[in-house]
Design an enzyme around this catalytic site. Structure first.
Site, PDB file in Angstrom:
ATOM      1  N   LEU A  61       0.824  -1.206   0.000  1.00  0.00           N
ATOM      2  CA  LEU A  61       0.000   0.000   0.000  1.00  0.00           C
ATOM      3  C   LEU A  61       0.858   1.255   0.000  1.00  0.00           C
ATOM      4  CD1 LEU A  61      -2.894  -0.651   2.464  1.00  0.00           C
ATOM      5  CD2 LEU A  61      -3.061   0.312   0.200  1.00  0.00           C
ATOM      6  N   VAL A 110       0.941   4.500  -6.115  1.00  0.00           N
ATOM      7  CA  VAL A 110      -0.309   3.994  -6.652  1.00  0.00           C
ATOM      8  C   VAL A 110      -0.561   4.508  -8.064  1.00  0.00           C
ATOM      9  CG1 VAL A 110      -2.773   3.754  -6.187  1.00  0.00           C
ATOM     10  CG2 VAL A 110      -1.209   4.089  -4.330  1.00  0.00           C
ATOM     11  N   SER A 111       0.120   5.554  -8.433  1.00  0.00           N
ATOM     12  CA  SER A 111      -0.214   6.204  -9.693  1.00  0.00           C
ATOM     13  C   SER A 111      -0.086   5.268 -10.884  1.00  0.00           C
ATOM     14  CB  SER A 111       0.687   7.419  -9.897  1.00  0.00           C
ATOM     15  OG  SER A 111       2.025   6.989  -9.932  1.00  0.00           O
ATOM     16  N   GLY A 112       0.811   4.283 -10.774  1.00  0.00           N
ATOM     17  CA  GLY A 112       1.073   3.421 -11.915  1.00  0.00           C
ATOM     18  C   GLY A 112      -0.111   2.631 -12.401  1.00  0.00           C
ATOM     19  N   ASP A 129      -9.763 -23.937 -17.169  1.00  0.00           N
ATOM     20  CA  ASP A 129     -11.156 -24.133 -17.549  1.00  0.00           C
ATOM     21  C   ASP A 129     -11.375 -23.756 -19.019  1.00  0.00           C
ATOM     22  OD1 ASP A 129     -13.729 -24.975 -17.091  1.00  0.00           O
ATOM     23  OD2 ASP A 129     -14.396 -23.115 -16.149  1.00  0.00           O
TER      24      ASP A 129
END
Ligand SMILES: *[C@@H]1O[C@H](CO)[C@@H](O)[C@H](O)[C@H]1NC(C)=O
Ligand SMILES: *[C@@H]1O[C@H](CO)[C@@H](O)[C@H](O)[C@H]1NC(C)=O
Ligand SMILES: *[C@@H]1O[C@H](CO)[C@@H](O)[C@H](O)[C@H]1NC(C)=O
Ligand SMILES: *[C@@H]1O[C@H](CO)[C@@H](O)[C@H](O)[C@H]1NC(C)=O
Ligand SMILES: *[C@@H]1O[C@H](CO)[C@@H](O)[C@H](O)[C@H]1NC(C)=O
Ligand SMILES: *[C@@H]1O[C@H](CO)[C@@H](O)[C@H](O)[C@H]1NC(C)=O
Ligand SMILES: *[C@@H]1O[C@H](CO)[C@@H](O)[C@H](O)[C@H]1NC(C)=O
Ligand SMILES: *[C@@H]1O[C@H](CO)[C@@H](O)[C@H](O)[C@H]1NC(C)=O
Ligand SMILES: *[C@@H]1O[C@H](CO)[C@@H](O)[C@H](O)[C@H]1NC(C)=O
Ligand SMILES: *[C@@H]1O[C@H](CO)[C@@H](O)[C@H](O)[C@H]1NC(C)=O
Length: 619
Positions: free
Chosen positions: A307, A311-313, A448
């Protein structure tokens, strides 16, 4: 005069001795660079950079390099002066990769300065190969062994998580006073000389020698003192990332995900935020929230650390949808918008999407989808979290023409697929599988594969959907058997062995469906793969007769063409090979793509009748 005359001789005589001396001096650097573990934090840990060169085939895009270093793409593109984080790099393109350097105490007598990076072992990896290839000699296998004493270097298992110590150093107090703010980790190349490096990095030869000594040889990591990160001049127009409809899996294969960042981070952030809300409501609400809570806890386990990362990526890759938009698009998740199962169809801002409603169990599928990007896999466009009902929605591209199953077995449009279309579908699916088997780390097994999980777009090109059961990592054994009757490989049913070869088996069943038009399992519970045995026995004439009887009757019109029959025979032969009871004797997807493409060329060359390859024949 005398002295001058003798000195070259002296030099020659002393050469072997110098060589030995050099080896002795180089010794510390093979295990790493020692540091003094003091509690002066400034010299203990620091943010620094490693100089990295883009190399084909695995590290030619920012996503896979970011993945390797567990960071996001902008964290590399910004310091490296790359404007488009999603462009493909050119071989040998220079990059600055940020690393967090620290002084680590391994035992009472050994403290090393490095940035520890977690790396998950894949089959075929050794400490040496990963150090010299993936990490480009920014570490050594000796150092990896010292840092991971609990792992036996010759007994590595795929899935083992190894800490690779990337050599680095932090400037000490006197260096900082002299305006040395970074010591950039740089691997000395055979073609390098110090004056060139110094001018490139805006440093000086003497200051490099002061820190690294005089005996620098190729593949050594050296530390270049700089006061600020030098400007990299990047090639003007880097090629764009490969187009989605590229049929060559090997080039598209480079678009491997975002690493730890990516979608998971966004999702975890979102969940973290909404969990607060859930907690407050808990007193008022009933027990049925417990499911959601449990999922959240599982999700957060181990992910909290990430965390903190940037985070921008992830925001550039996925769209975060608003729950209200999804509700509007689907008339409040009305049944009439259901495409299949819990998948709804909806139009948002003029674009159609397929919206899959899930509980918190979206994590596995997300983990896999954020790593894959291929024209023959259904693309994830974004996601949405609904805090009220503890639901998570995955939003995919909408694939217009529905599932292969409905085309083959439901006869919904009174239209049938021509042989050419079927062959293209087989090749598309094979390419998609080849990509997840060969070009993702760790390998992804879909688990699957069946005709209802193969979707056809407006051009009747195929895309693999539903990674809900997929698994990354290989050769695992599972006790919890999932899958679809008629497609499940026998060894998985018996022993729970998960391998790429189980997808190969299921793909073989899909090939038989394409040729025969029959369902994988009939009403009587007989499996299709049992019925194919006799077809390939006997002479050519008998084989063709058998095949014509067994084949989809809609194809019989076409079957007058001998090229078509030959091509269909080729596909059945591939199918039968895929269905071998012994998984090790089944072909790999690479071989299958090759064999099917040959069958395609054969058919395509002969049938120059002006039909488009995507032609659909009317009933
Ligand atoms: C290092 O830590 C010890 C106690 O943990 C403290 O007594 C000492 O002053 C510290 N030294 C420095 C240079 O900060
Ligand atoms: C990625 O590339 C596409 C097309 O090349 C471009 O439209 C898009 O804006 C790019 N995204 C980012 C974040 O650079
Ligand atoms: C670390 O290197 C210094 C010289 O740079 C040396 O004096 C010291 O003994 C080394 N420490 C260890 C543990 O090897
Ligand atoms: C590597 O894994 C260890 C153990 O799981 C963890 O403590 C550490 O934070 C991880 N490091 C990185 C850089 O992700
Ligand atoms: C790393 O060093 C080894 C041995 O010196 C060499 O064979 C290899 O090519 C080097 N790797 C890179 C990426 O330069
Ligand atoms: C410390 O670790 C190194 C590398 O693993 C090893 O060679 C050395 O013997 C160890 N020293 C002690 C005192 O355990
Ligand atoms: C270093 O390399 C550059 C170009 O590669 C060359 O022009 C220069 O003469 C070299 N310097 C030395 C000292 O070898
Ligand atoms: C800092 O590092 C330089 C180069 O390694 C060394 O010469 C110097 O003695 C160090 N200074 C201190 C205070 O440790
Ligand atoms: C890098 O570029 C910036 C702005 O373009 C400039 O101010 C700076 O001096 C340059 N730095 C170096 C080391 O060339
Ligand atoms: C970044 O790269 C471009 C070429 O792509 C170059 O013209 C520019 O000077 C570089 N920027 C800096 C700050 O060096």
């Amino acid at each position: 005069m005398k002295l001058n005359f003798f000195s070259p001789l002296l030099f020659i005589i002393s050469l072997p001795y110098l060589h030995n001396l050099h080896n002795v001096q180089a010794q510390p650097s093979t295990i790493g660079y020692n540091c003094t573990a003091s509690n002066q934090s400034s010299s203990n840990t620091c943010q620094t950079y490693a100089f990295y060169r883009a190399t084909p085939p695995d590290f030619l895009d920012l996503a896979s390099i970011a993945d390797l270093f567990s960071i996001s793409r902008p964290m590399i593109s910004n310091p490296s002066n790359i404007s488009a984080p999603n462009s493909t790099l050119i071989p040998d393109q220079s990059l600055f990769v940020p690393i967090r350097c620290s002084c680590n105490t391994l035992n009472s007598s050994l403290t090393l300065s490095y940035a520890g990076l977690n790396y998950t072992i894949r089959s075929g990896d050794t400490f040496y190969l990963v150090s010299t290839h993936s990490f480009q000699n920014l570490t050594t296998y000796q150092s990896v062994e010292a840092v991971n004493p609990t792992f036996n270097p010759i007994r590595l298992e795929p899935g083992d998580v190894i800490t690779f110590p990337i050599f680095c150093r932090c400037p000490n107090a006197s260096q900082v006073r002299n305006q040395v703010n970074y010591l950039i980790s740089y691997v000395y190349q055979t073609s390098d000389n110090l004056s060139r490096i110094a001018s490139r990095f805006g440093s000086s030869v003497q200051s490099i020698i002061d820190i690294n000594g005089n005996n620098i040889s190729p593949a050594d990591t050296i530390f270049i003192p700089v006061s600020r990160l030098p400007n990299l001049t990047q090639p003007i127009a880097p090629r764009l990332a490969p187009e989605r409809d590229d049929r060559d899996g090997t080039t598209v294969g480079l678009g491997i995900g975002l690493g730890i960042c990516g979608l998971i981070l966004c999702l975890v952030c979102g969940i973290w935020y909404y969990r607060e809300g859930l907690m407050k409501k808990k007193e008022r609400k009933y027990r049925d929230e417990e499911k959601g809570q449990k999922g959240v806890k599982e999700l957060l386990k181990g992910e909290e650390v990430t965390l903190m990362a940037d985070v921008s990526g992830c925001l550039d890759k996925y769209k975060v949808f608003r729950i209200d938009d999804l509700r509007d698009a689907t008339d409040g998740f009305d049944d009439k918008c259901i495409v299949q199962g819990s998948v709804y169809k909806g139009c948002i801002d003029g674009e159609w999407y397929a919206i899959k409603k899930m509980k918190w169990n979206a994590y596995e599928e997300l983990k896999i989808l954020q790593k894959v990007n291929h024209g023959n896999l259904v693309r994830l466009e974004g996601f949405c979290i609904d805090p009220e009902e503890a639901n998570c929605y995955l939003v995919y591209e909408f694939v217009e023409n529905g599932s292969l199953y409905s085309w083959l077995h439901e006869n919904k449009n009174n239209e049938k697929l021509s042989w050419k279309t079927r062959l293209r579908i087989a090749i598309d699916v094979a390419n998609g599988l080849q990509y997840i088997h060969e070009h993702t780390r760790p390998k992804v097994v879909h688990k699957d594969i069946k005709s209802s999980n193969i979707l056809l777009d407006s051009n009747m090109r195929a895309k693999i959907a539903n990674f809900g059961l997929a698994k990354s990592g290989c050769n695992a054994i599972t006790m919890h058997i999932v899958g679809t009757q008629g497609y499940i490989a026998p060894e998985y049913l018996l022993d729970g062995v998960v391998s790429t070869k189980m997808d190969v088996f299921s793909f073989g069943v899909v090939l038989l469906e394409l040729v025969s038009g029959k369902e994988a399992i009939d009403e009587g519970g007989n499996v299709l793969w049992d019925s194919v045995g006799g077809i390939l026995d006997g002479n050519e004439e008998r084989k063709l007769k058998k095949l014509r009887e067994w084949m989809d009757q809609y194809l019989v019109n076409e079957s007058s063409s001998s090229a078509m029959m030959e091509s269909a025979m080729g596909v059945v032969a591939v199918g039968v090979a895929c269905l071998n009871k012994d998984p090790t004797r089944r072909p790999s997807m690479v071989e299958i793509v090759y064999a099917l493409s040959k069958s395609d060329d054969l058919f395509f060359d002969v049938s120059e009748d002006g039909l488009s390859p995507r032609q659909v024949i009317a009933r």
